[in-house]
Write a protein that holds these residues in place. Structure first.
Motif, PDB file in Angstrom:
ATOM      1  N   LEU A   1       0.858  -1.170   0.000  1.00  0.00           N
ATOM      2  CA  LEU A   1       0.000   0.000   0.000  1.00  0.00           C
ATOM      3  C   LEU A   1       0.902   1.230   0.000  1.00  0.00           C
ATOM      4  O   LEU A   1       1.855   1.289   0.760  1.00  0.00           O
ATOM      5  N   SER A   2       0.637   2.178  -0.887  1.00  0.00           N
ATOM      6  CA  SER A   2       1.504   3.360  -0.905  1.00  0.00           C
ATOM      7  C   SER A   2       0.657   4.619  -1.040  1.00  0.00           C
ATOM      8  O   SER A   2      -0.514   4.558  -1.406  1.00  0.00           O
ATOM      9  N   ILE A   3       1.268   5.753  -0.711  1.00  0.00           N
ATOM     10  CA  ILE A   3       0.540   7.012  -0.835  1.00  0.00           C
ATOM     11  C   ILE A   3       1.336   7.972  -1.698  1.00  0.00           C
ATOM     12  O   ILE A   3       2.546   7.818  -1.876  1.00  0.00           O
ATOM     13  N   ASP A   4       0.626   8.939  -2.242  1.00  0.00           N
ATOM     14  CA  ASP A   4       1.216   9.923  -3.137  1.00  0.00           C
ATOM     15  C   ASP A   4       1.071  11.270  -2.438  1.00  0.00           C
ATOM     16  O   ASP A   4       0.004  11.873  -2.456  1.00  0.00           O
ATOM     17  N   SER A   5       2.151  11.711  -1.767  1.00  0.00           N
ATOM     18  CA  SER A   5       2.025  12.853  -0.863  1.00  0.00           C
ATOM     19  C   SER A   5       2.225  14.202  -1.516  1.00  0.00           C
ATOM     20  O   SER A   5       3.053  14.350  -2.415  1.00  0.00           O
ATOM     21  N   LYS A   6       1.435  15.146  -1.062  1.00  0.00           N
ATOM     22  CA  LYS A   6       1.679  16.556  -1.382  1.00  0.00           C
ATOM     23  C   LYS A   6       1.267  17.374  -0.173  1.00  0.00           C
ATOM     24  O   LYS A   6       0.736  16.812   0.806  1.00  0.00           O
ATOM     25  N   LEU A   7       1.482  18.686  -0.224  1.00  0.00           N
ATOM     26  CA  LEU A   7       1.075  19.527   0.908  1.00  0.00           C
ATOM     27  C   LEU A   7      -0.446  19.631   0.913  1.00  0.00           C
ATOM     28  O   LEU A   7      -1.052  19.967  -0.095  1.00  0.00           O
ATOM     29  N   VAL A   8      -1.031  19.319   2.058  1.00  0.00           N
ATOM     30  CA  VAL A   8      -2.489  19.283   2.144  1.00  0.00           C
ATOM     31  C   VAL A   8      -2.936  20.143   3.317  1.00  0.00           C
ATOM     32  O   VAL A   8      -2.351  20.085   4.398  1.00  0.00           O
ATOM     33  N   ASP A   9      -3.998  20.923   3.091  1.00  0.00           N
ATOM     34  CA  ASP A   9      -4.610  21.703   4.163  1.00  0.00           C
ATOM     35  C   ASP A   9      -5.622  20.794   4.877  1.00  0.00           C
ATOM     36  O   ASP A   9      -6.627  20.404   4.298  1.00  0.00           O
ATOM     37  N   LEU A  10      -5.303  20.437   6.110  1.00  0.00           N
ATOM     38  CA  LEU A  10      -6.116  19.457   6.820  1.00  0.00           C
ATOM     39  C   LEU A  10      -7.515  19.996   7.137  1.00  0.00           C
ATOM     40  O   LEU A  10      -8.483  19.238   7.165  1.00  0.00           O
ATOM     41  N   GLY A  11      -7.607  21.291   7.368  1.00  0.00           N
ATOM     42  CA  GLY A  11      -8.914  21.893   7.638  1.00  0.00           C
ATOM     43  C   GLY A  11      -9.833  21.744   6.437  1.00  0.00           C
ATOM     44  O   GLY A  11     -10.987  21.314   6.556  1.00  0.00           O
ATOM     45  N   ALA A  12      -9.298  22.073   5.247  1.00  0.00           N
ATOM     46  CA  ALA A  12     -10.096  21.966   4.025  1.00  0.00           C
ATOM     47  C   ALA A  12     -10.445  20.503   3.758  1.00  0.00           C
ATOM     48  O   ALA A  12     -11.553  20.180   3.299  1.00  0.00           O
ATOM     49  N   THR A  13      -9.505  19.611   4.072  1.00  0.00           N
ATOM     50  CA  THR A  13      -9.754  18.181   3.878  1.00  0.00           C
ATOM     51  C   THR A  13     -10.937  17.728   4.729  1.00  0.00           C
ATOM     52  O   THR A  13     -11.805  16.992   4.253  1.00  0.00           O
ATOM     53  N   CYS A  14     -10.983  18.195   5.971  1.00  0.00           N
ATOM     54  CA  CYS A  14     -12.080  17.802   6.858  1.00  0.00           C
ATOM     55  C   CYS A  14     -13.409  18.411   6.406  1.00  0.00           C
ATOM     56  O   CYS A  14     -14.446  17.768   6.489  1.00  0.00           O
TER      57      CYS A  14
ATOM     58  N   GLU B   1      -3.518   1.556   8.802  1.00  0.00           N
ATOM     59  CA  GLU B   1      -2.450   1.366   7.796  1.00  0.00           C
ATOM     60  C   GLU B   1      -2.131   2.685   7.102  1.00  0.00           C
ATOM     61  O   GLU B   1      -0.968   3.036   6.930  1.00  0.00           O
ATOM     62  N   LEU B   2      -3.188   3.411   6.709  1.00  0.00           N
ATOM     63  CA  LEU B   2      -2.958   4.662   5.981  1.00  0.00           C
ATOM     64  C   LEU B   2      -2.333   5.723   6.892  1.00  0.00           C
ATOM     65  O   LEU B   2      -1.487   6.499   6.453  1.00  0.00           O
ATOM     66  N   MET B   3      -2.748   5.741   8.149  1.00  0.00           N
ATOM     67  CA  MET B   3      -2.152   6.705   9.085  1.00  0.00           C
ATOM     68  C   MET B   3      -0.666   6.411   9.264  1.00  0.00           C
ATOM     69  O   MET B   3       0.155   7.320   9.341  1.00  0.00           O
ATOM     70  N   THR B   4      -0.312   5.139   9.337  1.00  0.00           N
ATOM     71  CA  THR B   4       1.100   4.769   9.463  1.00  0.00           C
ATOM     72  C   THR B   4       1.884   5.248   8.245  1.00  0.00           C
ATOM     73  O   THR B   4       2.974   5.796   8.380  1.00  0.00           O
ATOM     74  N   LEU B   5       1.284   5.066   7.062  1.00  0.00           N
ATOM     75  CA  LEU B   5       1.956   5.539   5.845  1.00  0.00           C
ATOM     76  C   LEU B   5       2.125   7.057   5.849  1.00  0.00           C
ATOM     77  O   LEU B   5       3.045   7.577   5.241  1.00  0.00           O
ATOM     78  N   HIS B   6       1.224   7.751   6.553  1.00  0.00           N
ATOM     79  CA  HIS B   6       1.333   9.209   6.655  1.00  0.00           C
ATOM     80  C   HIS B   6       2.251   9.625   7.813  1.00  0.00           C
ATOM     81  O   HIS B   6       2.331  10.815   8.129  1.00  0.00           O
ATOM     82  N   GLY B   7       2.858   8.653   8.471  1.00  0.00           N
ATOM     83  CA  GLY B   7       3.710   8.971   9.622  1.00  0.00           C
ATOM     84  C   GLY B   7       2.900   9.455  10.806  1.00  0.00           C
ATOM     85  O   GLY B   7       3.426  10.106  11.699  1.00  0.00           O
ATOM     86  N   GLY B   8       1.625   9.144  10.804  1.00  0.00           N
ATOM     87  CA  GLY B   8       0.733   9.597  11.884  1.00  0.00           C
ATOM     88  C   GLY B   8       0.245   8.445  12.727  1.00  0.00           C
ATOM     89  O   GLY B   8       0.704   7.304  12.573  1.00  0.00           O
ATOM     90  N   THR B   9      -0.693   8.744  13.621  1.00  0.00           N
ATOM     91  CA  THR B   9      -1.254   7.699  14.472  1.00  0.00           C
ATOM     92  C   THR B   9      -2.767   7.828  14.520  1.00  0.00           C
ATOM     93  O   THR B   9      -3.314   8.911  14.346  1.00  0.00           O
ATOM     94  N   ALA B  10      -3.421   6.697  14.759  1.00  0.00           N
ATOM     95  CA  ALA B  10      -4.871   6.684  14.975  1.00  0.00           C
ATOM     96  C   ALA B  10      -5.110   6.000  16.310  1.00  0.00           C
ATOM     97  O   ALA B  10      -4.608   4.907  16.550  1.00  0.00           O
ATOM     98  N   THR B  11      -5.849   6.664  17.193  1.00  0.00           N
ATOM     99  CA  THR B  11      -6.150   6.050  18.485  1.00  0.00           C
ATOM    100  C   THR B  11      -7.641   6.207  18.769  1.00  0.00           C
ATOM    101  O   THR B  11      -8.299   7.074  18.200  1.00  0.00           O
ATOM    102  N   ALA B  12      -8.145   5.346  19.641  1.00  0.00           N
ATOM    103  CA  ALA B  12      -9.575   5.375  19.958  1.00  0.00           C
ATOM    104  C   ALA B  12      -9.755   5.459  21.461  1.00  0.00           C
ATOM    105  O   ALA B  12      -8.958   4.928  22.228  1.00  0.00           O
ATOM    106  N   GLU B  13     -10.809   6.158  21.847  1.00  0.00           N
ATOM    107  CA  GLU B  13     -11.188   6.217  23.259  1.00  0.00           C
ATOM    108  C   GLU B  13     -12.679   5.970  23.359  1.00  0.00           C
ATOM    109  O   GLU B  13     -13.440   6.403  22.503  1.00  0.00           O
ATOM    110  N   SER B  14     -13.074   5.271  24.415  1.00  0.00           N
ATOM    111  CA  SER B  14     -14.500   5.133  24.696  1.00  0.00           C
ATOM    112  C   SER B  14     -14.642   4.821  26.165  1.00  0.00           C
ATOM    113  O   SER B  14     -13.876   4.043  26.727  1.00  0.00           O
TER     114      SER B  14
END
Lengths: 426, 125
Positions: A250-263, A376-389
């Motif tokens: 699995l691979s990603i094609d990175s560019k500069l992204v505005d996270l606010g606009a993405t959301c 998996e995708l968060m790892t490819l982005h060098g990020g993390t995903a966590t959950a709380e409940s």
């Protein structure tokens, strides 16, 4: 002829079948006194640089339970020098710490190492009178120590074996668990692929056999067929993503992204699904940190999380999305007040093939791959995903964290804001 | 004019239940719809269908449990039940509860033929 029981033989027999340290200590202290006629014996174990007086059998208390540095006591001397020693009179031996002995009955002693080649302990015999232990006494004490060394070695081997067996059992049961999860998953996959196909097949049959299909009927059929085809496509896409991820492809094609606009875009896309479910979906706070990311894959991450949040919220529920800067991190939070997660399931939320609700009365369709793909995708982005409940019916919060990109255009952004602030407000 | 044969379709997936109702109506049956096992039992008691087509995976009460309950109820136990499921393995341990088991995707022709077989009818389509 009278059969004389030999205490050394008894001890050796007992030691051969001893399965723990406590038993070894008990046999040694009893036999050592019987064999030497001493007024007290100690069984000392080496613990790193210390002597540990593990057990004793004496006319008055000695040092049971206490620890001394190896070099300050005579048992330590026997261990460090790998040999026995005899002290006929403790008052005239420099190796004896007089203050430690003053409170005891001891006037003389003999000390032998346990496991002579690399001592793990020592056995001491003590007398309440000056006494030069004979070669026979020392010899029998050393034989006992040798048997004790072997017994302790056996105890250790036995413990190692039990450890190995336990590890093997754990490994096998986790392999069985993995295999069971996979079987369950394949059954689920088959179910989830067949269900839309059944609907499509039935509609095709209905359209074919009906002589005159009204426009309304055709529109209804197309709508259902389209929805079920999309459902199947999504299943297949998810399946491909997961198998690519498992193969490391699995691979990603990175560019500069505005996270606010993405959301903003992701919320827009998810709104119809939320409306249909009567769930209020809202972007509560949108800062605009930039990150390096793949715009399509980021939409996929957000869609997977948002569609889960909507799916597991009751009618009237709320899903809130926020994007904030937190130091050098950009943090997206997707918070719902829906079904929540049990404490047991929480650590497995992002695992492959896992769903919180299984069994024949499960309410939610899908393969349970959405969050696996998110991770998996968060790892490819060098990020993390966590959950709380906080637990069932307490809602769930998914937190996505990214590193904010170095901002070469920070200057121009400040300038841009300065310019914007001059635009008159209507 | 004879009264049409009543078929109860218990199916939680709306898209599947809707089209099955259309299909069975086209074949001349009267269709009663239920969205889970609980509704299926209620409808069976109230409307006495000639046959039940039962999905297995349903919320509230699954099809296997609902069929067991039917078989335990004197007034309902003789109603034929056809399991129609996307995961036929779930009925393999309880095959005797069902008059027939159909795997999804299942062609309407096969479903109609099976209903007729179970009821001893001549196929209408």
């Amino acid at each position: 002829m009278e059969l004389v029981r030999d205490p050394l033989l008894d001890a050796v027999t007992g030691l051969a079948s001893a399965r723990d340290e406590v038993t070894v200590c008990a046999i040694v202290r009893k036999a050592a006194r019987a064999l030497t006629g001493a007024d007290g014996v100690t069984f000392v174990l080496r613990e790193g640089n210390h002597c540990y007086y593990a057990d004793e059998d004496a006319i008055a208390p000695l040092w049971k339970g206490r620890r001394f540095p190896l070099e300050t006591c005579i048992s330590g001397w026997a261990m460090l020098n790998r040999t026995f020693t005899v002290v006929p009179d403790i008052l005239i031996d420099e190796r004896i710490p007089q203050d430690v002995y003053r409170a005891t009955f001891v006037k003389s002693l003999a000390m032998v190492p346990v496991r002579r080649e690399d001592p793990i302990g020592a056995i001491g015999a003590y007398w309440a009178r000056p006494h030069a232990a004979s070669a026979d006494e020392v010899g029998v004490l050393q034989s006992l120590a040798d048997a004790a060394a072997l017994a302790l070695h056996n105890v250790q081997l036995d413990a190692d074996l039990q450890d190995a067996l336990r590890l093997e059992r754990q490994a096998r049961s986790s392999a069985e668990e993995a295999s069971r999860l996979k079987d369950d998953f394949l059954a689920l996959l088959s179910h989830e692929l067949r269900t839309p196909l059944h609907v499509i097949n039935n509609w095709l049959w209905q359209l074919k056999q009906s002589k005159d299909n009204s426009v309304g009927m055709l529109a209804r059929a197309l709508d259902v067929i389209e929805r079920n085809t999309a459902l199947q496509s999504r299943l297949v896409d998810d399946l491909l993503d997961v198998s690519r991820a498992a193969a490391g492809k699995l691979s990603i094609d990175s560019k500069l992204v505005d996270l606010g606009a993405t959301c903003e875009a992701a919320v827009e896309i998810a709104l119809p699904a939320a409306r249909e479910k009567k769930v209020a979906l809202e972007l509560t706070r949108a800062e605009h940190p930039r990150i390096w990311g793949d715009p399509d894959r980021l939409q996929q991450v957000l869609w997977n999380v948002l569609s889960n949040a909507i799916k597991f919220s009751p009618a009237g529920g709320q899903v809130a999305v926020s994007v904030v800067r937190d130091g050098s991190r950009a943090v997206i939070e997707i918070r719902d007040n829906g079904a929540g997660v049990t404490a047991e399931f929480l650590p497995h939320m992002f695992d492959r093939f896992r769903q919180g609700e299984m069994g024949m009365t499960r309410r939610q369709g899908g393969l349970g791959l959405g969050l696996t793909i998110v991770r998996e995708l968060m790892t490819l982005h060098g990020g993390t995903a966590t959950a709380e409940s906080a637990g069932p019916q307490q809602g769930t919060t998914i937190r996505l964290e990214f590193a904010i990109a170095e901002e070469p255009q920070a200057q121009s952004e400040v300038l841009g804001q300065a310019l914007r602030s001059k635009v008159p407000v209507h | 004019m004879t009264t049409p044969t009543k078929v109860l379709v218990a199916e939680d997936y709306d898209d599947a239940r809707d089209v099955m109702a259309l299909v069975l109506e086209s074949a001349g049956f009267q269709v009663i719809e239920a969205r889970d096992g609980v509704e299926a039992l209620d409808a069976a008691r109230a409307l006495k269908p000639a046959v039940i087509v039962m999905d297995m995976f349903m919320p509230n009460m699954d099809g296997l449990t609902a069929t067991r309950a039917l078989r335990d109820e004197p007034g309902l136990r003789r109603i034929p039940v056809i399991a129609q499921t996307a995961q036929p393995s779930v009925v393999s341990g309880a095959r005797e509860l069902f008059d027939a088991v159909l795997a999804k995707p299942c062609s309407p022709d096969l479903l109609i033929r099976t209903i007729c077989d179970v009821l001893g009818l001549e196929p209408a389509v």
